[in-house]
Scaffold this active site. Structure first.
Site, PDB file in Angstrom:
ATOM      1  N   HIS A  14       1.693   2.832  -3.386  1.00 53.75           N
ATOM      2  CA  HIS A  14       0.641   3.469  -4.186  1.00 53.75           C
ATOM      3  C   HIS A  14       0.976   4.921  -4.481  1.00 53.75           C
ATOM      4  O   HIS A  14       0.820   5.400  -5.608  1.00 53.75           O
ATOM      5  CB  HIS A  14      -0.700   3.406  -3.456  1.00 53.75           C
ATOM      6  N   GLN A  51       0.823  -1.215   0.000  1.00 53.93           N
ATOM      7  CA  GLN A  51       0.000   0.000   0.000  1.00 53.93           C
ATOM      8  C   GLN A  51       0.849   1.254   0.000  1.00 53.93           C
ATOM      9  O   GLN A  51       0.482   2.262  -0.598  1.00 53.93           O
ATOM     10  CB  GLN A  51      -0.943   0.001   1.204  1.00 53.93           C
ATOM     11  N   HIS A 109     -54.919  16.460   1.068  1.00 56.55           N
ATOM     12  CA  HIS A 109     -54.483  15.066   1.227  1.00 56.55           C
ATOM     13  C   HIS A 109     -55.671  14.204   1.674  1.00 56.55           C
ATOM     14  O   HIS A 109     -55.890  13.104   1.167  1.00 56.55           O
ATOM     15  CB  HIS A 109     -53.357  14.967   2.275  1.00 56.55           C
ATOM     16  N   GLU A 121      -9.419   1.977   5.131  1.00 63.42           N
ATOM     17  CA  GLU A 121      -9.887   1.519   3.820  1.00 63.42           C
ATOM     18  C   GLU A 121      -9.722   0.002   3.732  1.00 63.42           C
ATOM     19  O   GLU A 121     -10.638  -0.717   3.357  1.00 63.42           O
ATOM     20  CB  GLU A 121      -9.074   2.212   2.724  1.00 63.42           C
ATOM     21  N   HIS A 122      -8.525  -0.475   4.065  1.00 66.86           N
ATOM     22  CA  HIS A 122      -8.226  -1.913   4.080  1.00 66.86           C
ATOM     23  C   HIS A 122      -7.796  -2.312   5.493  1.00 66.86           C
ATOM     24  O   HIS A 122      -7.021  -1.600   6.130  1.00 66.86           O
ATOM     25  CB  HIS A 122      -7.064  -2.253   3.135  1.00 66.86           C
ATOM     26  N   ASP A 129      -7.248  -6.174  -4.420  1.00 67.23           N
ATOM     27  CA  ASP A 129      -6.943  -5.145  -5.413  1.00 67.23           C
ATOM     28  C   ASP A 129      -7.150  -5.646  -6.832  1.00 67.23           C
ATOM     29  O   ASP A 129      -7.477  -4.866  -7.727  1.00 67.23           O
ATOM     30  CB  ASP A 129      -5.490  -4.683  -5.264  1.00 67.23           C
TER      31      ASP A 129
END
Length: 430
Positions: A258, A255, A415, A322-323, A356
């Site tokens: 990235h 990660q 109504h 996130e992970h 991924d």
């Protein structure tokens, strides 16, 4: 990585901060670009592509000849790998299809719900140092399964004005209807307003850097929906002595590579295991091809020693990664009690890389703590729910009085009348 030994709970909020600029710092520039593209369309898109990507492109629409060229450039081995991933991702997203749900709430009152596809969707695929053709699979496959009529893809060009051939090959394989050589804020603005070349869409999907993340949030101010605020990648690993330190280090670095603004966190309850992972990180980092990028991310990253698994879990739920990777003797405890995470990877042989690329789950996930209130992309992300109801004569007779009483209590005479007139008509019939 910075080390924190038994941090106090009042320090956790600080530890959970991400290394990103604030929304306000980027928002002003983003809004100026949006206004320019709203007014000047394609010419403004070309201008910002020149400024940010360093290339002038006269025609941003990918041509058929570019598709053919990309197809020839992709190896048979990569094509087979993409096909395998496509099959698994399709399988996982196909099972998310749901049939119509229907119920008779009162005798003669039938209510049901059906899904309908969002007609026009925009997919943003990051390019830059890592062209993410895997993200094409993650977004185009569920869009196609959902039945979206128009699937528009934007991805930044390289210095030669080209999109990575793997992105083009995968996009064509997955039914993308139009591909444009445009990235960053200008791509999101183009999809928001529409230009002569870029179609206006109803919802924008896809990860990106912090500028893309802010641009997506700005797009919502103009009536466009987004999948989620998905920014720089992040990972939290909890591991104890039952884990393999080389595996843990490899996951953290996967990660970190990235981008320089990525963040990884290693949490453990074992001081000796923390040291083993620290040593592995150094040795594996030294031979990475993206060493410089990973090193910058590692500077923003943390190793945290907690007193107990319970403390580690509480911090994880606060951080909302996130992970989230779990390699622990207490695996069951973490799996059952994790509340805030985009996607969870369990056991020594479940690297985050699997999600991924090819295991089947979607890798487009909420970052920056948004896992507390957002889900990752799924088939439902490309669908809208529409409710239906049909009431028979018997049904309005059974339910009418209830509606009249409630409408009168709210002071909404019309109504009430909408029901009363029908009831009177039925009375006259009898």
């Amino acid at each position: 990585m910075k080390k924190y030994i038994y941090p106090k709970t009042n320090e956790w909020e600080k530890l959970a901060e991400r290394p990103t600029q604030s929304f306000k710092e980027i928002e002003e520039t983003t809004k100026l670009i949006f206004k320019d593209i709203q007014t000047n369309g394609d010419s403004a898109v070309t201008k910002y592509t020149s400024v940010f990507d360093g290339v002038v492109i006269e025609d941003i629409l990918v041509s058929q000849s570019e598709f053919s060229e990309a197809n020839q450039q992709i190896s048979t081995e990569l094509k087979e790998a993409i096909a395998t991933a496509k099959a698994n991702i399709t399988k996982f997203h196909m099972i998310q299809k749901r049939s119509k749900i229907e119920v008779e709430t009162t005798m003669g009152v039938n209510c049901w719900m059906e899904k309908r596809p969002i007609e026009k969707v925009g997919l943003y695929i990051p390019g830059g140092t890592a062209p993410l053709f895997s993200t094409v699979l993650m977004l185009a496959i569920p869009a196609q399964i959902a039945g979206c009529k128009e699937i528009v893809l934007c991805s930044p060009p390289d210095k030669n004005g080209k999109i990575n051939p793997a992105i083009l090959f995968t996009a064509q394989l997955c039914g993308v209807t139009k591909i444009l050589k445009v990235g960053g804020i200008q791509a999101i603005a183009g999809l928001t307003f529409g230009t002569d070349t870029i179609p206006k869409v109803s919802k924008i999907f896809g990860p990106g850097n912090q500028f893309v993340t802010v641009a997506k949030q700005v797009s919502t101010q103009y009536g466009v929906a987004i999948d989620m605020p998905a920014g720089p990648s992040e990972l939290l690993v909890f591991a104890d002595e039952s884990a393999n330190p080389s595996f843990v280090a490899s996951d953290l670095l996967s990660q970190a590579e990235h981008g320089t603004d990525s963040q990884v966190i290693f949490a453990t309850t074992s001081k000796s295991f923390l040291k083993l992972v620290e040593n592995e990180l150094k040795s594996q980092l030294a031979v990475l091809t993206r060493k410089e990028i990973a090193e910058k991310a590692i500077e923003n990253s943390k190793m945290i020693l907690f007193k107990s698994a319970e403390e580690a879990l509480d911090f994880t739920n606060l951080y909302a990664p996130e992970h989230f990777i779990i390699c622990s003797k207490k695996e069951k405890y973490f799996v059952e009690n994790i509340s805030n995470a985009g996607s969870v990877f369990i056991g020594n042989y479940t690297p985050e890389s699997a999600g991924d690329y090819a295991s089947g789950t979607n890798h487009t996930l909420p970052t920056n703590g948004y896992a507390k209130n957002y889900s990752g992309v799924s088939l439902d992300s490309f669908l809208k729910s529409i409710t239906f109801q049909k009431i028979s004569k018997e049904g309005i007779l059974n339910l009418g009085k209830t509606i009249e009483i409630m409408a009168e209590a709210e002071g909404l005479q019309a109504h009430k009348n909408a029901v009363s007139i029908r009831l009177k008509e039925l009375e006259n019939e009898n």
